[in-house]
Motif scaffolding. Structure first.
Motif, PDB file in Angstrom:
ATOM      1  N   ALA A 172     -26.739   3.961 -50.010  1.00 50.13           N
ATOM      2  CA  ALA A 172     -25.960   4.113 -51.243  1.00 50.13           C
ATOM      3  C   ALA A 172     -25.081   2.877 -51.418  1.00 50.13           C
ATOM      4  CB  ALA A 172     -25.090   5.366 -51.141  1.00 50.13           C
ATOM      5  N   PRO A 173     -24.904   2.442 -52.653  1.00 49.85           N
ATOM      6  CA  PRO A 173     -24.074   1.249 -52.851  1.00 49.85           C
ATOM      7  C   PRO A 173     -22.650   1.501 -52.359  1.00 49.85           C
ATOM      8  CG  PRO A 173     -24.567   2.311 -54.958  1.00 49.85           C
ATOM      9  CD  PRO A 173     -25.378   3.019 -53.921  1.00 49.85           C
ATOM     10  N   VAL A 174     -22.046   0.515 -51.735  1.00 50.48           N
ATOM     11  CA  VAL A 174     -20.707   0.722 -51.185  1.00 50.48           C
ATOM     12  C   VAL A 174     -19.643   0.556 -52.268  1.00 50.48           C
ATOM     13  CG1 VAL A 174     -21.363   0.011 -48.865  1.00 50.48           C
ATOM     14  CG2 VAL A 174     -20.485  -1.692 -50.485  1.00 50.48           C
ATOM     15  N   ALA A 175     -18.545   1.306 -52.066  1.00 51.81           N
ATOM     16  CA  ALA A 175     -17.515   1.347 -53.106  1.00 51.81           C
ATOM     17  C   ALA A 175     -16.748   0.038 -53.231  1.00 51.81           C
ATOM     18  CB  ALA A 175     -16.546   2.497 -52.825  1.00 51.81           C
ATOM     19  N   VAL A 176     -16.477  -0.590 -52.116  1.00 46.91           N
ATOM     20  CA  VAL A 176     -15.659  -1.804 -52.172  1.00 46.91           C
ATOM     21  C   VAL A 176     -16.556  -3.018 -52.374  1.00 46.91           C
ATOM     22  CG1 VAL A 176     -14.000  -3.244 -50.945  1.00 46.91           C
ATOM     23  CG2 VAL A 176     -13.953  -0.765 -50.646  1.00 46.91           C
ATOM     24  N   PRO A 177     -16.419  -3.710 -53.507  1.00 45.91           N
ATOM     25  CA  PRO A 177     -17.259  -4.879 -53.762  1.00 45.91           C
ATOM     26  C   PRO A 177     -17.059  -5.930 -52.661  1.00 45.91           C
ATOM     27  CG  PRO A 177     -15.989  -4.291 -55.720  1.00 45.91           C
ATOM     28  CD  PRO A 177     -15.481  -3.449 -54.605  1.00 45.91           C
ATOM     29  N   ASN A 185      -9.911  -8.761 -46.051  1.00 48.57           N
ATOM     30  CA  ASN A 185     -10.267  -8.595 -44.634  1.00 48.57           C
ATOM     31  C   ASN A 185     -10.586  -7.166 -44.246  1.00 48.57           C
ATOM     32  OD1 ASN A 185     -10.145 -11.203 -43.588  1.00 48.57           O
ATOM     33  ND2 ASN A 185      -7.894 -11.129 -43.756  1.00 48.57           N
ATOM     34  N   LEU A 186     -11.464  -6.560 -45.007  1.00 46.34           N
ATOM     35  CA  LEU A 186     -11.820  -5.175 -44.701  1.00 46.34           C
ATOM     36  C   LEU A 186     -13.123  -5.146 -43.916  1.00 46.34           C
ATOM     37  CD1 LEU A 186     -11.164  -3.885 -48.298  1.00 46.34           C
ATOM     38  CD2 LEU A 186      -9.637  -3.642 -46.327  1.00 46.34           C
ATOM     39  N   ASP A 204      -9.846  -1.251 -32.933  1.00 47.49           N
ATOM     40  CA  ASP A 204     -10.967  -1.010 -33.839  1.00 47.49           C
ATOM     41  C   ASP A 204     -10.630   0.108 -34.823  1.00 47.49           C
ATOM     42  OD1 ASP A 204     -12.368  -2.879 -32.532  1.00 47.49           O
ATOM     43  OD2 ASP A 204     -13.968  -1.562 -31.788  1.00 47.49           O
ATOM     44  N   LEU A 205     -10.008   1.151 -34.287  1.00 50.46           N
ATOM     45  CA  LEU A 205      -9.685   2.301 -35.128  1.00 50.46           C
ATOM     46  C   LEU A 205      -8.761   1.887 -36.278  1.00 50.46           C
ATOM     47  CD1 LEU A 205      -9.777   5.330 -35.713  1.00 50.46           C
ATOM     48  CD2 LEU A 205      -7.857   5.621 -34.133  1.00 50.46           C
ATOM     49  N   ALA A 206      -7.779   1.065 -35.960  1.00 52.43           N
ATOM     50  CA  ALA A 206      -6.839   0.637 -36.999  1.00 52.43           C
ATOM     51  C   ALA A 206      -7.570  -0.130 -38.103  1.00 52.43           C
ATOM     52  CB  ALA A 206      -5.735  -0.220 -36.384  1.00 52.43           C
ATOM     53  N   VAL A 207      -8.482  -0.993 -37.693  1.00 50.86           N
ATOM     54  CA  VAL A 207      -9.245  -1.761 -38.683  1.00 50.86           C
ATOM     55  C   VAL A 207     -10.077  -0.825 -39.556  1.00 50.86           C
ATOM     56  CG1 VAL A 207     -11.147  -3.410 -38.956  1.00 50.86           C
ATOM     57  CG2 VAL A 207      -9.332  -3.839 -37.264  1.00 50.86           C
ATOM     58  N   ALA A 208     -10.739   0.140 -38.912  1.00 50.26           N
ATOM     59  CA  ALA A 208     -11.599   1.068 -39.648  1.00 50.26           C
ATOM     60  C   ALA A 208     -10.788   1.908 -40.632  1.00 50.26           C
ATOM     61  CB  ALA A 208     -12.336   1.981 -38.669  1.00 50.26           C
ATOM     62  N   LYS A 209      -9.671   2.415 -40.149  1.00 51.38           N
ATOM     63  CA  LYS A 209      -8.858   3.281 -41.001  1.00 51.38           C
ATOM     64  C   LYS A 209      -8.333   2.518 -42.210  1.00 51.38           C
ATOM     65  CE  LYS A 209      -6.518   7.092 -38.973  1.00 51.38           C
ATOM     66  NZ  LYS A 209      -5.431   7.544 -38.078  1.00 51.38           N
ATOM     67  N   ARG A 210      -7.853   1.324 -41.973  1.00 54.37           N
ATOM     68  CA  ARG A 210      -7.321   0.539 -43.078  1.00 54.37           C
ATOM     69  C   ARG A 210      -8.399   0.348 -44.148  1.00 54.37           C
ATOM     70  NH1 ARG A 210      -7.179  -4.976 -44.050  1.00 54.37           N
ATOM     71  NH2 ARG A 210      -5.863  -5.416 -45.843  1.00 54.37           N
ATOM     72  N   SER A 211      -9.617   0.079 -43.714  1.00 55.93           N
ATOM     73  CA  SER A 211     -10.691  -0.151 -44.673  1.00 55.93           C
ATOM     74  C   SER A 211     -10.999   1.114 -45.471  1.00 55.93           C
ATOM     75  CB  SER A 211     -11.952  -0.607 -43.944  1.00 55.93           C
ATOM     76  OG  SER A 211     -11.655  -1.734 -43.155  1.00 55.93           O
ATOM     77  N   LEU A 212     -11.011   2.248 -44.788  1.00 54.90           N
ATOM     78  CA  LEU A 212     -11.328   3.498 -45.482  1.00 54.90           C
ATOM     79  C   LEU A 212     -10.206   3.915 -46.430  1.00 54.90           C
ATOM     80  CD1 LEU A 212     -12.943   5.367 -42.468  1.00 54.90           C
ATOM     81  CD2 LEU A 212     -14.120   4.464 -44.485  1.00 54.90           C
ATOM     82  N   ILE A 213      -8.980   3.707 -45.991  1.00 52.94           N
ATOM     83  CA  ILE A 213      -7.830   4.020 -46.847  1.00 52.94           C
ATOM     84  C   ILE A 213      -7.845   3.111 -48.073  1.00 52.94           C
ATOM     85  CG2 ILE A 213      -5.304   3.903 -46.996  1.00 52.94           C
ATOM     86  CD1 ILE A 213      -5.301   4.748 -43.988  1.00 52.94           C
ATOM     87  N   PHE A 214      -8.143   1.862 -47.820  1.00 51.91           N
ATOM     88  CA  PHE A 214      -8.224   0.901 -48.927  1.00 51.91           C
ATOM     89  C   PHE A 214      -9.260   1.370 -49.939  1.00 51.91           C
ATOM     90  CE2 PHE A 214      -9.317  -2.803 -51.296  1.00 51.91           C
ATOM     91  CZ  PHE A 214      -8.229  -3.658 -51.250  1.00 51.91           C
ATOM     92  N   GLU A 215     -10.406   1.747 -49.442  1.00 51.37           N
ATOM     93  CA  GLU A 215     -11.486   2.193 -50.325  1.00 51.37           C
ATOM     94  C   GLU A 215     -11.034   3.371 -51.183  1.00 51.37           C
ATOM     95  OE1 GLU A 215     -15.291   2.967 -48.435  1.00 51.37           O
ATOM     96  OE2 GLU A 215     -15.662   4.610 -49.857  1.00 51.37           O
ATOM     97  N   GLU A 216     -10.368   4.321 -50.563  1.00 47.96           N
ATOM     98  CA  GLU A 216      -9.966   5.512 -51.297  1.00 47.96           C
ATOM     99  C   GLU A 216      -8.885   5.187 -52.347  1.00 47.96           C
ATOM    100  OE1 GLU A 216      -8.376   8.846 -49.001  1.00 47.96           O
ATOM    101  OE2 GLU A 216      -9.738  10.138 -50.130  1.00 47.96           O
ATOM    102  N   LEU A 217      -7.917   4.392 -51.950  1.00 50.18           N
ATOM    103  CA  LEU A 217      -6.849   4.051 -52.892  1.00 50.18           C
ATOM    104  C   LEU A 217      -7.350   3.148 -54.017  1.00 50.18           C
ATOM    105  CD1 LEU A 217      -3.804   3.589 -50.483  1.00 50.18           C
ATOM    106  CD2 LEU A 217      -4.214   5.447 -52.097  1.00 50.18           C
ATOM    107  N   LEU A 218      -8.283   2.281 -53.683  1.00 50.96           N
ATOM    108  CA  LEU A 218      -8.870   1.434 -54.724  1.00 50.96           C
ATOM    109  C   LEU A 218      -9.594   2.311 -55.748  1.00 50.96           C
ATOM    110  CD1 LEU A 218      -9.507  -1.540 -55.616  1.00 50.96           C
ATOM    111  CD2 LEU A 218     -11.719  -1.229 -54.495  1.00 50.96           C
ATOM    112  N   THR A 219     -10.351   3.256 -55.243  1.00 47.19           N
ATOM    113  CA  THR A 219     -11.089   4.160 -56.115  1.00 47.19           C
ATOM    114  C   THR A 219     -10.122   4.944 -57.006  1.00 47.19           C
ATOM    115  OG1 THR A 219     -12.680   4.376 -54.323  1.00 47.19           O
ATOM    116  CG2 THR A 219     -12.869   5.930 -56.138  1.00 47.19           C
ATOM    117  N   LEU A 220      -9.054   5.429 -56.397  1.00 47.76           N
ATOM    118  CA  LEU A 220      -8.058   6.196 -57.148  1.00 47.76           C
ATOM    119  C   LEU A 220      -7.439   5.347 -58.266  1.00 47.76           C
ATOM    120  CD1 LEU A 220      -6.179   8.715 -57.455  1.00 47.76           C
ATOM    121  CD2 LEU A 220      -4.609   7.563 -55.903  1.00 47.76           C
TER     122      LEU A 220
END
Ligand code: ADP
Ligand code: MG
Length: 681
Positions: A172-177, A185-186, A204-220
């Motif tokens: 599936a196409p990813v949300a963050v271009p 730096n996601l 690693d966890l911190a990096v992953a979480k930041r990226s996922l949070i970013f994705e969700e807030l960007l979408t919002l």
């Protein structure tokens, strides 16, 4: 071809029965499953030396078992297995309750990783019921999921591992271009999702979480911004002729540039095809009411009705009086509709509204009742929006046919937040105070100054001015906060016996409140002792002194609102904040109040000191539910995504470019539940 999305039961390890259990956790698709995040983690990745363990904390250490666990039958149904484990320097007593299986897995002379809470017992360390791993296992961190009966974290980990494989196969196409990902730096989606479910370590966890949070807030944020232009159909009523100039020239004062600009912005909206959907933000005293009045006047002259909704009766009545004065001689007829009208009066008012005989209804929630109907409601203004839920505003809108809406907020909201909270509205800011306003001098003092403060108030009353004293509670509470009722009584008997003292609090009947307010407005009451009911909107320009008791019990924005009740005319005004609380937090709040009068600067500080929780209020309930991001905890990412979403939409407003396809789909998914009528195509 693959079935899209893969029904859950076909994921390896799921099946019909677990599919039902997953439903209970709110998981009904492959997408849901891979985005079902762990509640917390057991961290095996950073091992502690036993000597440096702090009793009472959860930790992991690796150690060698001294002997096969020894069985102790304590009583029927309770067996303990005990052994010790050492790392060559220090040791920990290990106790296992009732699990022979677990006890048997520990062998003398073997090394294991023990995870759990360590306590100090009679001077030695003990760990009860540890989670045990083989020393050579590379278990990193283990995810702990919110659970339902029948599904353990271990099972969920396994299922999600399989689900991830299936999910990535779908491509599936990813949300963050891509461009945004590298700019901020996601992590790649694959890494982020795999890591959040089974991280190797905290980094690693911190990096992953930041990226996922970013994705969700960007979408919002992208979604909220797109709402602005979507969903709204055609306005049924538009302004054919602009009468605002006529209204403005009838005013006893000159508008500020900011007021004129905002009126023009609104008129332009109301002339357009789409209904206006605008937020006017202006600091206390910036003159929002007259902006609303200009629009209401213009609407009426164009043959449409307006409704003005205020959060309190006091405020509704005040607006009613103000508008009546402003519209005098214009032929515009205005109704006041509040809960305290007699049934007969209410009925008559409603008749005049539904027949179209009246042009404007000013009121409280009473405007929302079902039997309030309008003939041609074209403009809705809500004052002090933060007091109303999105739903209430919606109810009022439904009484017209796609009416224009204007929301007036006196709570300055930091820009980053208003873009989320009001992202679906156009925003106008009145960033200028009327000419002649003086800075309100603000002082923070302790109660030892009380005598001097009273003298200061008297001096002003003797000059023909008025004053407020605000206290936090109505009646004396256990916490010893100044009680408005008793305080007013005491003041009127002793210190201020030769002055007129009034009392205002939220538990009074609406009629009584109105009466007190109008006596204060007219100058009959000189000193008003009040609870925070005066906080919102009350306008008595002759009041020059505001004293706030127990100032520590108010937030910054609230203090600013309260202070805004003075300094509304041209007389020099003062605000005195009384508090005996010397804690640093309180001191820094009061200090900010003394230093600045700028509501937006104060809001920024408030955000910094207390987080954004206070700004959201009801409005937050209108936002889609977030899965991993928290608006209150991820402010830094909120800022980044605000910037990113602005840039994306500027370049590609409809998200039609190939690189934004995934984002468009993500927005559609995030907003799907709550707003079924919205289609982001
Ligand atoms: P708020 O923005 O806090 O709701 P109001 O609309 O109640 O402020 O206005 C505060 C006071 O300032 C009112 O008494 C109003 O008549 C007055 N006022 C508004 N605009 C101007 C202006 N341009 N010049 C002078 N006084 C003004
Ligand atoms: Mg106001």
């Amino acid at each position: 071809m693959k079935n899209y999305p893969v029904p859950l039961k076909y994921i390896k390890g799921v099946g019909e029965k677990r599919e039902q259990l997953l439903k209970k956790l709110g998981i009904s698709s492959l997408y849901d499953l891979v985005h079902f995040y762990p509640r917390t983690y057991l961290d095996f990745s950073s091992l502690t030396d036993i000597v440096s363990i702090v009793p009472g904390t959860v930790c992991a250490f690796s150690a060698v078992v001294g002997y096969d666990p020894i069985e102790h039958k304590i009583r029927k149904g309770m067996t303990l297995y005990k052994t010790i484990a050492t790392d060559g320097i220090a040791g920990v007593h290990i106790t296992i309750f009732n699990s022979k299986y677990l006890a048997d897995s520990l062998k003398q002379g073997q090394e294991y990783i023990f995870y759990g809470k360590v306590t100090a017992q009679n001077g030695s360390l003990e760990m009860a019921n540890p989670i045990i791993e083989a020393a050579d296992s590379e278990c990193g961190m283990r995810a702990v999921y919110p659970l339902t009966a029948g599904l353990t974290s271990k099972i969920l980990s396994k299922i999600i591992g399989n689900a991830l494989t299936a999910y990535f196969e779908e491509n599936a196409p990813v949300a963050v271009p891509d461009s945004v990902r590298s700019r901020y730096n996601l992590a790649h989606e694959q890494f982020a999702l795999r890591t959040v479910h089974s991280p190797k370590n905290q980094g690693d966890l911190a990096v992953a979480k930041r990226s996922l949070i970013f994705e969700e807030l960007l979408t919002l944020q992208v979604g909220m911004r797109r709402l602005k232009n979507h969903t709204r159909g055609k306005a049924s009523l538009t302004i054919a002729e602009d009468f605002s100039g006529e209204f403005i020239s009838s005013l006893p004062f000159t508008l500020t540039n900011a007021q004129s600009r905002v009126i023009a912005e609104c008129i332009r909206d109301m002339q357009g095809e789409r209904p206006m959907n605008r937020l006017v933000q202006g600091d206390v005293g910036s003159g929002k009411t007259v902006v609303a009045a200009a629009l209401i006047y213009t609407a009426a002259k164009n043959g449409m009705q307006s409704a003005l909704m205020a959060p309190t009766e006091i405020l509704a009545r005040q607006h009613y009086e103000t508008l009546k004065k402003l519209c005098q001689g214009s032929g515009i007829s205005i109704e006041l509709l509040t809960g305290s009208l007699t049934p007969k009066a209410k009925k008559e008012v409603k008749e005049r509204l539904s027949s179209g005989a009246s042009h404007l209804a000013v009121g409280t929630h009473a405007l929302l009742t079902e039997d309030t109907q309008f003939n041609n409601l074209g403009l809705i203004v809500t004052d002090e929006q933060h007091r109303f839920g999105v739903n209430q505003r919606g109810t009022l809108s439904s009484k017209g046919n796609n009416p224009h809406t204007l929301v007036m907020s006196a709570t300055p909201i930091p820009r980053t937040l208003s873009l989320i909270i009001y992202g679906d509205l156009d925003i106008s800011i009145i960033d200028e105070l009327p000419k002649g306003r003086q800075k309100i001098s603000t002082y923070a003092v302790d109660t030892s100054y009380r005598k001097r403060i009273y003298a200061f108030i008297k001096k002003h009353l003797d000059m023909g001015l008025q004053a407020y004293i605000v206290c936090p509670a109505v009646e004396e509470g256990e916490n010893g906060l100044a009680s408005a009722t008793e305080y007013a009584e005491e003041l009127s008997k002793k210190e201020f016996s030769s002055y007129k003292v009034g009392l205002l609090h939220g538990k009074m009947k609406a009629k009584e409140k109105d009466e007190v307010m109008s006596r204060f407005s007219s100058g009959e009451i000189q000193l008003l002792v009040s609870t925070t009911v005066v906080e919102v909107g009350v306008d008595v320009p002759n009041a020059a002194v505001m004293v706030i008791e127990n100032a520590e019990s108010f937030g910054l924005s609230q203090l600013h609102q309260l202070r805004g009740r003075v300094g509304r005319g041209t007389v020099k005004s003062y605000c005195v904040l009384i508090s005996d609380n010397m804690s640093e937090g309180v001191r820094s709040r009061l200090d900010i109040m003394c230093k600045t009068n700028d509501g937006f600067a104060i809001a920024d500080k408030d955000l910094e000191l207390r987080g954004p929780g206070d700004f959201f209020g009801e409005r937050q309930h209108g936002l889609p539910e977030l899965n991993i991001a928290s608006l209150t905890e991820n402010m830094d990412i909120v800022r980044e995504t605000a910037e990113a979403s602005e840039a994306i939409l500027k370049d590609d407003p409809l998200l039609k470019k190939q690189e934004n396809l995934g984002l468009r789909l993500a927005v559609r998914r995030l907003f799907y539940d709550k707003n079924k009528h919205i289609s982001f195509n």
